[in-house]
Design an enzyme around this catalytic site. Structure first.
Site, PDB file in Angstrom:
ATOM      1  N   LYS A 183       1.236  -0.695  -0.192  1.00 44.05           N
ATOM      2  CA  LYS A 183      -0.099  -0.083  -0.064  1.00 44.05           C
ATOM      3  C   LYS A 183       0.717   1.201  -0.098  1.00 44.05           C
ATOM      4  O   LYS A 183       2.161   1.571   0.707  1.00 44.05           O
ATOM      5  CB  LYS A 183      -0.903   0.043   1.733  1.00 44.05           C
ATOM      6  CG  LYS A 183      -2.233   1.067   1.209  1.00 44.05           C
ATOM      7  CD  LYS A 183      -3.054   0.008   0.651  1.00 44.05           C
ATOM      8  CE  LYS A 183      -3.976   0.975   0.777  1.00 44.05           C
ATOM      9  NZ  LYS A 183      -5.845   0.261   0.183  1.00 44.05           N
ATOM     10  N   GLY A 208     -20.539   6.540   5.017  1.00 46.54           N
ATOM     11  CA  GLY A 208     -19.409   7.533   3.792  1.00 46.54           C
ATOM     12  C   GLY A 208     -20.311   6.944   2.015  1.00 46.54           C
ATOM     13  O   GLY A 208     -20.263   5.658   1.743  1.00 46.54           O
ATOM     14  N   VAL A 209     -20.777   8.046   1.188  1.00 55.76           N
ATOM     15  CA  VAL A 209     -20.911   7.380   0.456  1.00 55.76           C
ATOM     16  C   VAL A 209     -19.840   8.262  -0.733  1.00 55.76           C
ATOM     17  O   VAL A 209     -20.896   8.466  -1.847  1.00 55.76           O
ATOM     18  CB  VAL A 209     -23.040   8.386   0.096  1.00 55.76           C
ATOM     19  CG1 VAL A 209     -23.333   7.231   0.547  1.00 55.76           C
ATOM     20  CG2 VAL A 209     -22.608   9.837   0.349  1.00 55.76           C
ATOM     21  N   GLY A 210     -18.975   7.473  -0.796  1.00 54.34           N
ATOM     22  CA  GLY A 210     -17.956   7.912  -2.057  1.00 54.34           C
ATOM     23  C   GLY A 210     -18.008   7.479  -2.850  1.00 54.34           C
ATOM     24  O   GLY A 210     -18.820   6.711  -3.645  1.00 54.34           O
ATOM     25  N   VAL A 263     -17.547   3.572  -3.982  1.00 58.45           N
ATOM     26  CA  VAL A 263     -18.239   2.654  -3.254  1.00 58.45           C
ATOM     27  C   VAL A 263     -19.244   2.549  -3.036  1.00 58.45           C
ATOM     28  O   VAL A 263     -20.363   2.488  -3.133  1.00 58.45           O
ATOM     29  CB  VAL A 263     -17.204   1.759  -2.136  1.00 58.45           C
ATOM     30  CG1 VAL A 263     -17.377   0.769  -2.427  1.00 58.45           C
ATOM     31  CG2 VAL A 263     -15.681   1.308  -3.129  1.00 58.45           C
TER      32      VAL A 263
HETATM   33  P1  NAD Z   1     -13.736   7.474  -1.053  1.00 53.11           P
HETATM   34  O1  NAD Z   1     -13.161   8.521  -0.225  1.00 53.11           O
HETATM   35  O2  NAD Z   1     -14.604   8.245  -2.934  1.00 53.11           O
HETATM   36  O3  NAD Z   1     -15.436   8.095  -0.192  1.00 53.11           O
HETATM   37  C1  NAD Z   1     -15.008   8.015   1.339  1.00 53.11           C
HETATM   38  C2  NAD Z   1     -16.559   8.968   2.081  1.00 53.11           C
HETATM   39  O4  NAD Z   1     -16.641   8.723   2.385  1.00 53.11           O
HETATM   40  C3  NAD Z   1     -16.520  10.432   1.517  1.00 53.11           C
HETATM   41  O5  NAD Z   1     -17.405  10.871   1.049  1.00 53.11           O
HETATM   42  C4  NAD Z   1     -15.904  11.282   2.369  1.00 53.11           C
HETATM   43  O6  NAD Z   1     -16.203  12.006   2.956  1.00 53.11           O
HETATM   44  C5  NAD Z   1     -16.863  10.014   4.069  1.00 53.11           C
HETATM   45  N1  NAD Z   1     -16.238   9.860   5.580  1.00 53.11           N
HETATM   46  C6  NAD Z   1     -15.005   9.691   5.538  1.00 53.11           C
HETATM   47  N2  NAD Z   1     -14.918   9.919   6.675  1.00 53.11           N
HETATM   48  C7  NAD Z   1     -16.573   9.690   7.695  1.00 53.11           C
HETATM   49  C8  NAD Z   1     -17.080   9.932   8.622  1.00 53.11           C
HETATM   50  N3  NAD Z   1     -16.600  10.069   9.845  1.00 53.11           N
HETATM   51  N4  NAD Z   1     -18.369   9.351   8.750  1.00 53.11           N
HETATM   52  C9  NAD Z   1     -18.790   9.470   7.340  1.00 53.11           C
HETATM   53  N5  NAD Z   1     -18.288   9.185   5.855  1.00 53.11           N
HETATM   54  C10 NAD Z   1     -17.578  10.574   6.131  1.00 53.11           C
HETATM   55  O7  NAD Z   1     -13.606   6.468  -0.646  1.00 53.11           O
HETATM   56  P2  NAD Z   1     -14.613   4.840  -1.111  1.00 53.11           P
HETATM   57  O8  NAD Z   1     -12.710   5.038  -2.602  1.00 53.11           O
HETATM   58  O9  NAD Z   1     -14.855   5.131  -1.978  1.00 53.11           O
HETATM   59  O10 NAD Z   1     -13.539   4.286  -0.358  1.00 53.11           O
HETATM   60  C11 NAD Z   1     -14.617   3.581   0.737  1.00 53.11           C
HETATM   61  C12 NAD Z   1     -13.639   2.597   1.402  1.00 53.11           C
HETATM   62  O11 NAD Z   1     -13.422   1.171   0.941  1.00 53.11           O
HETATM   63  C13 NAD Z   1     -12.499   3.329   2.547  1.00 53.11           C
HETATM   64  O12 NAD Z   1     -11.425   2.588   3.344  1.00 53.11           O
HETATM   65  C14 NAD Z   1     -11.381   2.273   1.488  1.00 53.11           C
HETATM   66  O13 NAD Z   1     -10.568   1.861   1.446  1.00 53.11           O
HETATM   67  C15 NAD Z   1     -12.379   1.083   1.070  1.00 53.11           C
HETATM   68  N6  NAD Z   1     -11.875   0.983  -0.197  1.00 53.11           N
HETATM   69  C16 NAD Z   1     -12.055   1.166  -1.553  1.00 53.11           C
HETATM   70  C17 NAD Z   1     -11.978   0.098  -2.480  1.00 53.11           C
HETATM   71  C18 NAD Z   1     -12.478   0.438  -3.581  1.00 53.11           C
HETATM   72  O14 NAD Z   1     -12.549   0.251  -4.431  1.00 53.11           O
HETATM   73  N7  NAD Z   1     -12.495   2.336  -3.886  1.00 53.11           N
HETATM   74  C19 NAD Z   1     -11.660  -1.223  -2.458  1.00 53.11           C
HETATM   75  C20 NAD Z   1     -11.319  -1.268  -0.971  1.00 53.11           C
HETATM   76  C21 NAD Z   1     -12.053  -1.109  -0.253  1.00 53.11           C
END
Ligand code: NAD
Length: 350
Positions: free
Chosen positions: A80, A181-183, A185
């Site tokens: 990572k 968290g609605v980013g 994923v």
């Molecule tokens: P992202 O940054 O697009 O979305 C994360 C969201 O969480 C953001 O909207 C952020 O504002 C929100 N957030 C942060 N702190 C928060 C809190 N305290 N309360 C509520 N919301 C909060 O990230 P992502 O790519 O959607 O990934 C989300 C999680 O899944 C991460 O932990 C990441 O490591 C994990 N993950 C992602 C992938 C992938 O394909 N993107 C794969 C495996 C694991």
């Protein structure tokens, strides 16, 4: 800042500290294991409170990638990268190029992709400097591109598997899911949950992301401080890690925890706490492997979206085996998943 004595140090093969004066890039690349292949894992850009917090994240996340890739039966070890976000060093093409050169200097022992704070576009800049990168835009049904829809699909299928085991139900209709968290994923997951008939509660600290989801899917927004404890059947953590602790677990009402965030458990013992509270926990690195499955198909080439889908659809079967073993033995699901991972790594090393 201790490294070899660090509580999260787990016999990592190598750690690389990158300092590029011209762009201000500061990053850590952690190679946990190359036993099963190149150490693959995304690059996270985050505003850490200290260097030491960034190191802790890199150590934990890279170890998690080793376990994730082993359980997903991918030809990858675990690694990572974390970039220490700094207003004085904004994310620029030059900074991303400097990161790409750092990845390239490792000669393929580490393969990068996007994670929190990084995008498909960012990976294009990294690609200018190295071929050891995945998660790049694809066309015509080829495997690859943004991994997050695949992660969301795996999480959704995993939630369905957990619902079957915990509630004996074949349908999500009428169940309430709280999505933290609605980013990337979380947003895709909301769409899948809605299509399956679930009621969805969401929280995010980023109002733009909340608005974007609410425009497309009927969701009920609640405060970030309340989402973990919402009256819901399923809690799907899709923000950051370290949220399941001795302080938070007693207040959780959901009977299933199944989401995308990496390192959801603060400590191993938190898995036992969930189990004692009769909460079915889907081990994070098992349920969230969809994205790295896509990355793997893309990196090794000659694959298609259909093949990625077929592999992502194996995630619920892996979870069912872990749930069944946990039910039979009375042991927490996270311990069983770790055992599966270690067994696969040892077998692959031979
Ligand atoms: P992202 O940054 O697009 O979305 C994360 C969201 O969480 C953001 O909207 C952020 O504002 C929100 N957030 C942060 N702190 C928060 C809190 N305290 N309360 C509520 N919301 C909060 O990230 P992502 O790519 O959607 O990934 C989300 C999680 O899944 C991460 O932990 C990441 O490591 C994990 N993950 C992602 C992938 C992938 O394909 N993107 C794969 C495996 C694991």
């Amino acid at each position: 800042m201790a490294v070899f004595d660090h509580t999260e140090f787990d016999n990592h093969e190598s750690l690389h500290f990158i300092n590029d004066e011209s762009t201000g890039l500061r990053a850590i690349i952690a190679v946990h294991s190359t036993a099963l292949g190149p150490a693959a894992g995304g690059c996270r850009r985050w505003s850490y409170a200290s260097d030491s917090e960034a190191l802790t994240d890199a150590l934990r996340l890279s170890r998690g990638m080793t376990y994730k890739n082993a359980v997903a039966e991918l030809p990858f070890g675990g690694g990572k990268a974390v970039i220490l976000a700094d207003d004085a060093a904004p994310k620029s093409p030059e900074l991303l190029a400097a990161f790409g050169r750092a990845v390239n200097s490792l000669g393929g022992s580490y393969v990068t992709a996007e994670d929190v704070g990084m995008s498909v576009e960012d990976m294009r800049h990294v690609q200018q400097q190295t071929k050891f990168v995945s998660g790049l835009p694809q066309s015509g049904g080829d495997a690859g591109g943004d991994p997050s829809p695949w992660t969301a699909l795996g999480v959704f299928l995993g939630i369905e598997a957990a619902v079957k085991v915990r509630f004996g139900r074949d349908s999500m209709a009428g169940l309430t899911v709280a999505v933290q968290g609605v980013g990337h994923v979380g947003a895709h997951l909301c769409r899948l949950l809605h299509d399956a008939g679930a009621r969805i509660l969401v929280a995010d600290v980023n109002s733009d992301n909340l608005n974007a989801v609410a425009e497309n899917v009927p969701v009920e927004v609640i405060a970030p401080s309340e989402i973990l404890y919402a009256e819901a059947d399923v809690l799907a953590p899709c923000a950051l890690g370290n949220i399941l602790t001795s302080a938070t677990i007693p207040k959780i009402n959901a009977k299933i925890i199944a989401g995308a965030a990496n390192n959801q458990l603060s400590t191993l013992e938190d898995g036992a706490r969930l189990s004692a509270q009769e909460i079915l926990y889907a081990p994070d690195y098992v349920i969230n492997a969809g994205g790295i499955i896509s990355v793997s198909h893309e990196y090794y080439g000659g694959s298609s979206e259909d093949k990625v889908r077929a592999d992502v659809e194996k995630i619920p079967t892996r979870l069912q085996a872990i749930f069944a073993e946990s039910n039979d033995s009375g042991r927490p699901t996270n311990e069983i998943a770790d055992e599966h991972a270690r067994r696969l790594i040892t077998a692959g090393e031979k």
